[in-house]
Every structure is written in structure tokens, then in C-alpha cells.
Design a protein around this motif. Structure first.
Motif, PDB file in Angstrom:
ATOM      1  N   HIS A 181      47.842  32.172  30.538  1.00 14.52           N
ATOM      2  CA  HIS A 181      46.806  33.180  30.321  1.00 14.52           C
ATOM      3  C   HIS A 181      47.086  34.061  29.106  1.00 14.52           C
ATOM      4  O   HIS A 181      46.436  35.099  28.949  1.00 14.52           O
ATOM      5  N   HIS A 215      42.278  30.397  30.296  1.00 13.98           N
ATOM      6  CA  HIS A 215      43.671  29.960  30.214  1.00 13.98           C
ATOM      7  C   HIS A 215      43.744  28.532  29.688  1.00 13.98           C
ATOM      8  O   HIS A 215      42.754  27.807  29.707  1.00 13.98           O
ATOM      9  N   ARG A 225      45.727  38.121  31.643  1.00 11.83           N
ATOM     10  CA  ARG A 225      44.627  37.402  32.301  1.00 11.83           C
ATOM     11  C   ARG A 225      43.283  38.051  31.976  1.00 11.83           C
ATOM     12  O   ARG A 225      43.151  39.272  31.980  1.00 11.83           O
TER      13      ARG A 225
END
Length: 158
Positions: free
Chosen positions: A52, A64, A140
Motif C-alpha cells: 500500500h 495497492h 493505505r
């Protein structure tokens, strides 16, 4: 490198040494979207990571990257090797190989040929191996959470 020391792979990520007695030797084939580049890999995949980091988000255009790592797999280009282009981000170890015709991610040899990185999406047959871990989850994407709760369609909704 003896294959036992840790290394740095795609996105500058830490790649642990191979796990002993796990995984089996496999032969997989893969290709790019336009089909002009085709390859085979023979060997063991030591790890399957979902990364990520911001570099992987940028070069995949997604939340990702999904990459298989092998410290000894043998990559053979079956077709279109001359179409394979590689890019290394200046000031980093982030490296990506791709088809110069369609842009699809393709395998790359890194760390002076000691580490083979294979984008999972480029593999042509179903993978038996499941991801080992999510990496760089601090980076993320904010929208990449609880996605299992979204409505799902088997094809394009119409």
C-alpha cells in the motif's frame, strides 16, 4: 547474496528471506493485456505481498500492488521481450517493468538478479498461493476499507 539475507524489493520494501520447507516449485505463465509479451516462471514464490505504499499506488493506479517474490525463480520471456521497459524511480529502489505497447505490469529482476518480482495480475492461471501480508498500511488509501460490504456484480451492471 545467498538467499538467506533480508533484502529490499519493489517500493523499497523489506523482503524477508525465503521460508524454508514452504511452497513448492511451480511453473506459471503470464502475459500483458495486449498479449504481445508472454513469460514463464519456474520456481518457488517465497512471499505474496499487497503493498500500500504511495509508490505502488501511483504505479498501479489502485489501492495497492499485488506482487509475488522469489529468491530463485527462473524467468523466461516466451514472446515480446523487446517490448519490456523498466522504470526505476530516482532516489528510490522502486522499480517497475511493463509492456511498452499496453502498459501492463510485468515481472522484473531486482537486486542484481537475486530477486524476481512478479505482478500477480499478470499471471494467466489461477494462483494457488494467497497473500502473506499487507505492507505499508500506514499509507493505505482512505477509501480502501470495508470494501467487502459493497454491492457486488459478476459482470458490468446494466
Amino acid at each position: 547474496m545467498n538467499g538467506l539475507a533480508p533484502s529490499i524489493g519493489a517500493g523499497g520494501i523489506y523482503v524477508p528471506p525465503p521460508r524454508h520447507n514452504k511452497g513448492s516449485v511451480v511453473m506459471i505463465s503470464g502475459s500483458c493485456l495486449c498479449g504481445e509479451v508472454q513469460y514463464t516462471v519456474e520456481g518457488k514464490f517465497d512471499h505474496f505481498f499487497l503493498c500500500h505504499c504511495r509508490h505502488c499506488q501511483k504505479d498501479t493506479g489502485s489501492a495497492h500492488a499485488a506482487n509475488l517474490f522469489s529468491h530463485g525463480g527462473q524467468l523466461t520471456w516466451r514472446k515480446g521481450e523487446s517490448l519490456v521497459t523498466s522504470f526505476t524511480l530516482e532516489g528510490s529502489r522502486h522499480c517497475k517493468s511493463f509492456c511498452s505497447r499496453c502498459g501492463s505490469a510485468l515481472p522484473s529482476l531486482q537486486l542484481e538478479g537475486e530477486l524476481l518480482v512478479v505482478p500477480a495480475g499478470s499471471v494467466d492461471e489461477p494462483l494457488q498461493q494467497r497473500p502473506n501480508a499487507h505492507l505499508f498500511t500506514r499509507s493505505r488509501a482512505s477509501w480502501d476499507a470495508d470494501l467487502e460490504q459493497l454491492q457486488a456484480f459478476e459482470t458490468l451492471p446494466g
